[in-house]
Design a protein around this motif. Structure first.
Motif, PDB file in Angstrom:
ATOM      1  N   TYR A  13       0.835  -1.204   0.000  1.00 16.27           N
ATOM      2  CA  TYR A  13       0.000   0.000   0.000  1.00 16.27           C
ATOM      3  C   TYR A  13       0.861   1.242   0.000  1.00 16.27           C
ATOM      4  CZ  TYR A  13      -4.072  -2.790   1.001  1.00 16.27           C
ATOM      5  OH  TYR A  13      -5.088  -3.693   0.899  1.00 16.27           O
ATOM      6  N   LEU A  14       0.401   2.233  -0.739  1.00 14.13           N
ATOM      7  CA  LEU A  14       1.083   3.519  -0.775  1.00 14.13           C
ATOM      8  C   LEU A  14       0.186   4.556  -0.099  1.00 14.13           C
ATOM      9  CD1 LEU A  14       3.357   5.342  -1.955  1.00 14.13           C
ATOM     10  CD2 LEU A  14       1.923   5.589  -3.990  1.00 14.13           C
ATOM     11  N   SER A  15       0.735   5.272   0.884  1.00 16.31           N
ATOM     12  CA  SER A  15      -0.016   6.365   1.517  1.00 16.31           C
ATOM     13  C   SER A  15       0.378   7.647   0.824  1.00 16.31           C
ATOM     14  CB  SER A  15       0.384   6.520   2.980  1.00 16.31           C
ATOM     15  OG  SER A  15      -0.143   5.486   3.718  1.00 16.31           O
ATOM     16  N   CYS A  16      -0.590   8.464   0.503  1.00 22.64           N
ATOM     17  CA  CYS A  16      -0.250   9.750  -0.107  1.00 22.64           C
ATOM     18  C   CYS A  16      -1.369  10.764   0.124  1.00 22.64           C
ATOM     19  CB  CYS A  16       0.073   9.601  -1.584  1.00 22.64           C
ATOM     20  SG  CYS A  16      -1.163   8.737  -2.510  1.00 22.64           S
ATOM     21  N   ASP A  17      -1.060  12.024  -0.185  1.00 20.24           N
ATOM     22  CA  ASP A  17      -2.020  13.096   0.093  1.00 20.24           C
ATOM     23  C   ASP A  17      -2.814  13.510  -1.136  1.00 20.24           C
ATOM     24  OD1 ASP A  17      -1.296  13.370   2.824  1.00 20.24           O
ATOM     25  OD2 ASP A  17       0.574  14.298   2.157  1.00 20.24           O
ATOM     26  N   GLY A  18      -2.502  12.963  -2.293  1.00 17.07           N
ATOM     27  CA  GLY A  18      -3.243  13.330  -3.504  1.00 17.07           C
ATOM     28  C   GLY A  18      -2.428  12.996  -4.725  1.00 17.07           C
ATOM     29  N   ASP A  73       9.299   5.796   2.051  1.00 14.72           N
ATOM     30  CA  ASP A  73       8.808   5.754   3.441  1.00 14.72           C
ATOM     31  C   ASP A  73       7.284   5.669   3.516  1.00 14.72           C
ATOM     32  OD1 ASP A  73      11.331   5.846   4.564  1.00 14.72           O
ATOM     33  OD2 ASP A  73      11.397   8.043   4.443  1.00 14.72           O
ATOM     34  N   GLU A  74       6.611   5.829   2.394  1.00 14.87           N
ATOM     35  CA  GLU A  74       5.138   5.846   2.392  1.00 14.87           C
ATOM     36  C   GLU A  74       4.562   4.495   1.974  1.00 14.87           C
ATOM     37  OE1 GLU A  74       4.149   8.621   3.512  1.00 14.87           O
ATOM     38  OE2 GLU A  74       6.052   9.674   3.216  1.00 14.87           O
ATOM     39  N   PHE A  75       5.432   3.534   1.687  1.00 16.87           N
ATOM     40  CA  PHE A  75       4.974   2.241   1.163  1.00 16.87           C
ATOM     41  C   PHE A  75       5.034   1.175   2.250  1.00 16.87           C
ATOM     42  CE2 PHE A  75       5.661  -1.835  -1.012  1.00 16.87           C
ATOM     43  CZ  PHE A  75       4.594  -1.825  -1.899  1.00 16.87           C
ATOM     44  N   THR A  76       3.976   0.373   2.347  1.00 13.90           N
ATOM     45  CA  THR A  76       3.927  -0.727   3.323  1.00 13.90           C
ATOM     46  C   THR A  76       3.706  -2.033   2.571  1.00 13.90           C
ATOM     47  OG1 THR A  76       2.791   0.816   4.786  1.00 13.90           O
ATOM     48  CG2 THR A  76       2.801  -1.502   5.464  1.00 13.90           C
ATOM     49  N   LEU A  77       4.628  -2.961   2.772  1.00 12.79           N
ATOM     50  CA  LEU A  77       4.497  -4.281   2.147  1.00 12.79           C
ATOM     51  C   LEU A  77       3.442  -5.084   2.905  1.00 12.79           C
ATOM     52  CD1 LEU A  77       6.024  -5.825  -0.132  1.00 12.79           C
ATOM     53  CD2 LEU A  77       7.514  -6.745   1.658  1.00 12.79           C
ATOM     54  N   CYS A  78       2.580  -5.796   2.190  1.00 13.94           N
ATOM     55  CA  CYS A  78       1.549  -6.595   2.863  1.00 13.94           C
ATOM     56  C   CYS A  78       2.180  -7.841   3.505  1.00 13.94           C
ATOM     57  CB  CYS A  78       0.488  -7.049   1.862  1.00 13.94           C
ATOM     58  SG  CYS A  78      -0.524  -5.705   1.267  1.00 13.94           S
ATOM     59  N   ASP A  79       1.519  -8.329   4.541  1.00 13.49           N
ATOM     60  CA  ASP A  79       1.984  -9.559   5.211  1.00 13.49           C
ATOM     61  C   ASP A  79       2.033 -10.696   4.197  1.00 13.49           C
ATOM     62  OD1 ASP A  79       2.155  -8.273   7.556  1.00 13.49           O
ATOM     63  OD2 ASP A  79       0.247  -9.024   8.375  1.00 13.49           O
ATOM     64  N   GLY A  80       3.025 -11.539   4.325  1.00 13.59           N
ATOM     65  CA  GLY A  80       3.096 -12.729   3.466  1.00 13.59           C
ATOM     66  C   GLY A  80       3.888 -12.508   2.188  1.00 13.59           C
ATOM     67  N   TYR A  81       4.348 -11.269   1.944  1.00 13.32           N
ATOM     68  CA  TYR A  81       5.144 -11.002   0.729  1.00 13.32           C
ATOM     69  C   TYR A  81       6.607 -10.849   1.111  1.00 13.32           C
ATOM     70  CZ  TYR A  81       0.999 -10.492  -2.080  1.00 13.32           C
ATOM     71  OH  TYR A  81      -0.165 -10.743  -2.741  1.00 13.32           O
ATOM     72  N   ASP A  82       7.428 -11.770   0.617  1.00  9.71           N
ATOM     73  CA  ASP A  82       8.844 -11.740   0.937  1.00  9.71           C
ATOM     74  C   ASP A  82       9.587 -10.976  -0.165  1.00  9.71           C
ATOM     75  OD1 ASP A  82      11.244 -12.320   2.084  1.00  9.71           O
ATOM     76  OD2 ASP A  82      11.410 -14.329   1.216  1.00  9.71           O
ATOM     77  N   PHE A  83       9.183  -9.714  -0.372  1.00 10.53           N
ATOM     78  CA  PHE A  83       9.801  -8.904  -1.427  1.00 10.53           C
ATOM     79  C   PHE A  83      10.880  -8.011  -0.798  1.00 10.53           C
ATOM     80  CE2 PHE A  83       5.823  -8.677  -4.445  1.00 10.53           C
ATOM     81  CZ  PHE A  83       5.827 -10.057  -4.509  1.00 10.53           C
ATOM     82  N   HIS A  84      11.877  -7.651  -1.603  1.00 11.07           N
ATOM     83  CA  HIS A  84      12.968  -6.819  -1.079  1.00 11.07           C
ATOM     84  C   HIS A  84      12.753  -5.375  -1.522  1.00 11.07           C
ATOM     85  CE1 HIS A  84      14.815 -10.604  -0.210  1.00 11.07           C
ATOM     86  NE2 HIS A  84      14.583 -10.961  -1.462  1.00 11.07           N
ATOM     87  N   LEU A  85      12.604  -4.474  -0.561  1.00  8.55           N
ATOM     88  CA  LEU A  85      12.385  -3.065  -0.887  1.00  8.55           C
ATOM     89  C   LEU A  85      13.732  -2.353  -1.058  1.00  8.55           C
ATOM     90  CD1 LEU A  85       9.442  -2.045   1.494  1.00  8.55           C
ATOM     91  CD2 LEU A  85       9.386  -3.297  -0.678  1.00  8.55           C
ATOM     92  N   LYS A  86      13.905  -1.662  -2.185  1.00  9.07           N
ATOM     93  CA  LYS A  86      15.185  -0.990  -2.448  1.00  9.07           C
ATOM     94  C   LYS A  86      14.921   0.465  -2.782  1.00  9.07           C
ATOM     95  CE  LYS A  86      17.125  -5.294  -3.961  1.00  9.07           C
ATOM     96  NZ  LYS A  86      17.741  -6.131  -4.970  1.00  9.07           N
ATOM     97  N   LYS A  87      15.656   1.332  -2.072  1.00 10.29           N
ATOM     98  CA  LYS A  87      15.442   2.782  -2.250  1.00 10.29           C
ATOM     99  C   LYS A  87      16.245   3.304  -3.439  1.00 10.29           C
ATOM    100  CE  LYS A  87      15.409   6.879   0.644  1.00 10.29           C
ATOM    101  NZ  LYS A  87      15.649   7.302   2.035  1.00 10.29           N
ATOM    102  N   VAL A  88      15.579   4.092  -4.276  1.00  9.25           N
ATOM    103  CA  VAL A  88      16.255   4.723  -5.419  1.00  9.25           C
ATOM    104  C   VAL A  88      16.452   6.186  -5.071  1.00  9.25           C
ATOM    105  CG1 VAL A  88      16.068   5.293  -7.873  1.00  9.25           C
ATOM    106  CG2 VAL A  88      15.172   3.097  -7.029  1.00  9.25           C
ATOM    107  N   ASP A  89      17.734   6.593  -4.882  1.00 12.73           N
ATOM    108  CA  ASP A  89      18.012   7.992  -4.507  1.00 12.73           C
ATOM    109  C   ASP A  89      17.908   8.905  -5.715  1.00 12.73           C
ATOM    110  OD1 ASP A  89      18.654   7.183  -1.914  1.00 12.73           O
ATOM    111  OD2 ASP A  89      20.659   6.599  -2.584  1.00 12.73           O
TER     112      ASP A  89
END
Ligand code: AMP
Ligand code: MG
Length: 338
Positions: free
Chosen positions: A223-228, A321-337
């Motif tokens: 899920y992505l949280s955002c303001d618009g 920082d606004e993204f939440t991985l759902c339970d049960g997903y073994d995905f690797h989150l990588k930040k792109v600067d």
């Protein structure tokens, strides 16, 4: 027998119920409908009570002008005749698409229709073109050769338009005018993979948008949280066919006229501009991870979430920082600067 009377207690309960009901926030209006070849759901908080109907009508009006497969649409007419005078809406989206195409280079081209048709995507009558056919199809893709004079557009010989990569994003932008005119407080418009988040929700909460799981597109891997803004996703899972164990997706590389095969499963873009978000999701899919990252660093007016087939999720700074991985997903989150 004791007679039941309504009495003072009943009157107080009724009064409290009325007060509580009038304090509760009004429920949003919502509607679901089929348009632009996909299921759409619109949810509107506050404003005029007929806003959902007006949004549906406006999207249907755009679909009727822009659908390349509809013999009566302006785009179909332009494809058949090679030259045509078009309405304000069609001239506007063509102008925007050509401008975006200029910025996105060869990854994005609105004259992919002959190739899209040859692979059988509009009809579902799938076919794998020969190398000879593909060469000829690729030679027909070139939106830089489109000529325009006010509202009259002329296509180069053999070219045909397909606005499938931008129409939903453009429709999302057009919906803003209706929401503003109808005094909506907030809205969530899910135009089938392109989601417009408008205004501020009455309870002050942020918007939360699920990003589809390509293996189970009815579910989400995060899920992505955002303001618009607009959140647009392109994925091979949305339309494809399989032959001899190989998958052929509906997103084509304009330089080869072939379905893209670069390890990307989906590209999600967050951008204020809906038309740009939609074009970017398609184009960055075609570019592949490295070029998409380079493009982001050169432009930076959007964010992306790219899911690759090794279960890595690449997220740019604005969404990491606004993204939440759902339970049960073994995905690797990588930040792109930046
Ligand atoms: P989207 O779902 O927004 O990524 O749009 C994909 C649709 O756009 C496809 O179904 C085609 O109709 C069309 N399309 C495919 N490849 C391209 C491309 N490279 N540039 C522009 N449009 C494309
Ligand atoms: Mg798109």
């Amino acid at each position: 027998m004791k007679k039941r009377t309504f009495g003072a207690t009943g009157a107080i309960i009724l009064l409290l119920t009325v007060i509580l009901c009038s304090c509760a926030k009004a429920e949003p209006h919502s509607a679901s409908f089929q348009s632009m070849d996909t299921l759409m759901t619109v949810k509107v908080y506050g404003g005029d009570s007929d806003l959902c109907d007006r949004l549906q009508q406006r999207i249907a009006e755009l679909d009727a002008q822009l659908d390349a497969t509809d013999e009566n649409s302006e785009i179909n007419q332009l494809n058949q005749k090679g030259t045509a005078k078009v309405s304000d809406d069609t001239a506007d989206i063509l102008g925007r698409s050509l401008q975006l195409s200029g910025e996105l280079g060869q990854a994005f081209d609105i004259t992919v229709y002959p190739a899209v048709k040859a692979w059988g995507f509009p009809s579902g009558d799938y076919h794998i073109p020969t190398d000879e056919e593909l060469k000829k199809l690729a030679a027909r893709i070139d939106d830089t050769a489109i000529k325009s004079d006010h509202h009259t557009f002329t296509l180069p010989e053999g070219a045909m338009l397909d606005l499938g990569a931008v129409a939903k994003g453009y429709a999302a932008d057009q919906c803003d005018t209706i929401l503003k005119e109808g005094h909506a407080e907030a809205a969530v418009l899910n135009l089938g993979g392109t989601i417009r988040l408008y205004g501020k929700k009455p309870d002050g909460s942020r918007f939360s948008v699920g990003v589809a799981d390509p293996d189970n597109p009815a579910g989400y891997f995060g899920y992505l949280s955002c303001d618009g803004g607009t959140v647009a996703t392109s994925g091979g899972y949305e339309r494809y066919f399989e032959k001899d164990g190989k998958r052929y997706i509906h997103i084509l590389d304009p330089t080869t006229a072939k379905p893209v095969e670069n390890g990307i499963l989906s590209v999600t873009i967050l951008c204020d501009d809906g038309t740009a978000a939609d074009a970017l999701s398609t184009a960055l899919f075609v570019m592949g991870l490295d070029k998409a990252t380079e493009y982001y660093r050169a432009h930076r007016d959007f964010d992306f979430i790219i899911l690759t087939d090794d279960h890595s999720v690449y997220l740019t700074e604005g969404v990491y920082d606004e993204f939440t991985l759902c339970d049960g997903y073994d995905f690797h989150l990588k930040k792109v600067d930046r």
